[in-house]
Design an enzyme around this catalytic site. Structure first.
Site, short mmCIF file in Angstrom:
data_model
loop_
_atom_site.label_atom_id
_atom_site.label_comp_id
_atom_site.label_asym_id
_atom_site.label_seq_id
_atom_site.Cartn_x
_atom_site.Cartn_y
_atom_site.Cartn_z
N HIS A 13 85.00 58.42 30.25
CA HIS A 13 85.67 57.78 29.10
C HIS A 13 84.77 57.80 27.87
O HIS A 13 83.71 57.18 27.87
CB HIS A 13 85.98 56.33 29.51
CG HIS A 13 86.65 55.51 28.46
ND1 HIS A 13 86.10 54.37 27.95
CD2 HIS A 13 87.84 55.68 27.83
CE1 HIS A 13 86.91 53.85 27.06
NE2 HIS A 13 87.98 54.63 26.97
N HIS A 55 86.34 56.93 18.12
CA HIS A 55 87.37 56.02 18.65
C HIS A 55 88.03 55.15 17.58
O HIS A 55 89.25 55.11 17.47
CB HIS A 55 86.76 55.12 19.73
CG HIS A 55 87.76 54.14 20.28
ND1 HIS A 55 87.94 52.88 19.75
CD2 HIS A 55 88.68 54.27 21.27
CE1 HIS A 55 88.90 52.26 20.41
NE2 HIS A 55 89.37 53.07 21.34
O1 G3P Z 1 92.50 57.25 27.47
C1 G3P Z 1 92.11 56.06 28.05
C2 G3P Z 1 91.51 55.12 27.04
O2 G3P Z 1 90.58 55.83 26.28
C3 G3P Z 1 92.53 54.48 26.14
O3 G3P Z 1 91.99 53.45 25.39
O4 G3P Z 1 91.07 52.46 23.36
O5 G3P Z 1 89.53 53.44 25.04
O6 G3P Z 1 90.94 54.93 23.64
P1 G3P Z 1 90.84 53.58 24.32
MG MG Z 2 90.49 56.86 24.35
#
Ligand code: G3P
Ligand code: MG
Length: 256
Positions: A13, A55
Site C-alpha cells: 500500500h 496520496h
Molecule cells: O487502494 C486501497 C487504499 O489505498 C484506498 O485508500 O486512502 O489509502 O488511498 P487510500
Molecule cells: Mg490508495
C-alpha cells in the site's frame, strides 16, 4: 485478476510505506525487495496535466512544500522533498510521475493504480493514465481502482482489457458500493475497507465471479482472519508482516 498473480495477493500500500516514504520510488523498490506481489499507488493530475503519484490532494503532509497538487506544475512538484517527512535518510526523494514508476518497476510487478481525482471527478486522469499504460505495454500488469465510479467507467471504455476495481468507502458511506448498486459497474474486483469485510460479503462477491481485495491491513491476526474468509488479496503497509501471516496459505494459481 491475472493468471500469474499470486493469491492471496499482497499489495504494498503506497509501496512498502511502513519502511519508506509512501508513494516514492524508494517505497516501490523496497516493496519488491520485500517480495510484495504488487504495489498500490495514488495517481492524480498536476496543474499541467501530468500524472503524478501522491496520496493527498495537497503536498502539505508528505513534502516540504504547501499547496494543492492540481495547482502546482510538474516542475514545481519535482522541486519538493517527499522523503524527509518520513526519515532524514530519505531526503531528496521526489514525488514520482506515473511514467517513472512504470519505467522503474512496471516490468517486474503488478501495479494497482488508484485514480484519485476525487475533487475533479471529470478531469482527464483516466485518459492520461490509460495512455501511459499503453505506452509502456502494461495492460496485463495494471489494475485501475477508484472510489470514483466515473473514473473507472472512463478507463474501461478507453481500455476494456484493463481490470477495474471499485473501492468502497468505510461504513455507511460505502454501503452502495458493497451492494447491488456497486455491481452495476460490472467491476472485476471490490476493494472494501477491512472493518466492513464479512464472510457474507466475500461470498456474495465471489458468487458473481469477482474478487475481494481488502484495504488497509497491518495486523497479523487480522490478515489471518481475512484469509479464513477467503479474501483474494490485501493492501498492507508492511509486506514483510503479510508474508509471515500468509506463510502456508499461498496458492499461486488464479482460477479466474
Ligand atoms: O487502494 C486501497 C487504499 O489505498 C484506498 O485508500 O486512502 O489509502 O488511498 P487510500
Ligand atoms: Mg490508495
Amino acid at each position: 485478476m491475472y493468471p500469474s498473480l499470486p493469491r492471496p495477493t499482497i499489495f504494498a500500500h503506497r509501496g512498502a510505506s511502513a519502511y519508506a516514504p509512501e508513494n516514492t520510488l524508494a517505497a516501490f523498490e523496497l516493496a519488491l525487495r520485500q517480495s510484495a506481489d504488487a504495489i498500490e499507488l495514488d495517481a492524480k493530475l498536476s496543474a499541467d496535466g501530468q500524472v503524478v503519484v501522491i496520496h493527498d490532494q495537497t503536498v502539505d503532509r508528505t513534502t516540504n512544500g504547501q499547496g494543492k497538487v492540481n495547482q502546482l506544475t510538474l516542475r514545481q512538484l519535482k522541486e519538493l522533498d517527499a522523503g524527509s517527512h518520513f526519515d532524514a535518510s530519505f531526503r531528496g526523494e521526489q514525488i514520482p510521475t506515473l511514467e517513472e514508476v512504470f519505467e522503474a518497476v512496471g516490468q517486474r510487478t503488478w501495479i494497482n493504480v488508484e485514480l484519485t481525482n476525487y475533487n475533479a471527478i471529470f478531469d482527464d486522469l483516466p485518459d492520461e493514465a490509460v495512455k501511459l499504460v499503453r505506452r509502456h505495454n502494461l495492460e496485463k500488469r495494471v489494475i485501475f481502482s477508484s472510489f470514483n465510479p466515473r473514473a473507472l467507467l472512463r478507463a474501461r471504455k478507453l481500455s476494456p482489457d484493463i481490470p477495474i476495481a471499485l473501492l468502497a468507502l468505510p461504513g455507511p458511506a460505502g454501503s452502495w458500493a458493497r451492494s447491488w448498486a456497486g455491481c452495476l459497474l460490472a467491476y472485476r474486483a471490490l476493494h472494501p475497507e477491512v472493518r466492513d469485510v464479512t464472510p457474507e460479503l466475500v461470498a456474495s462477491v465471489h458468487k458473481r465471479g469477482c474478487l475481494v481485495n481488502v484495504y488497509t491491513v497491518n495486523q497479523v491476526e487480522v490478515m489471518q482472519r481475512l484469509l479464513t474468509m477467503q479474501v483474494d488479496g490485501i493492501f498492507t503497509d508492511d509486506p514483510v508482516l503479510a508474508r509471515q501471516a500468509f506463510a502456508g496459505f499461498r496458492a499461486d494459481i488464479d482460477p479466474g
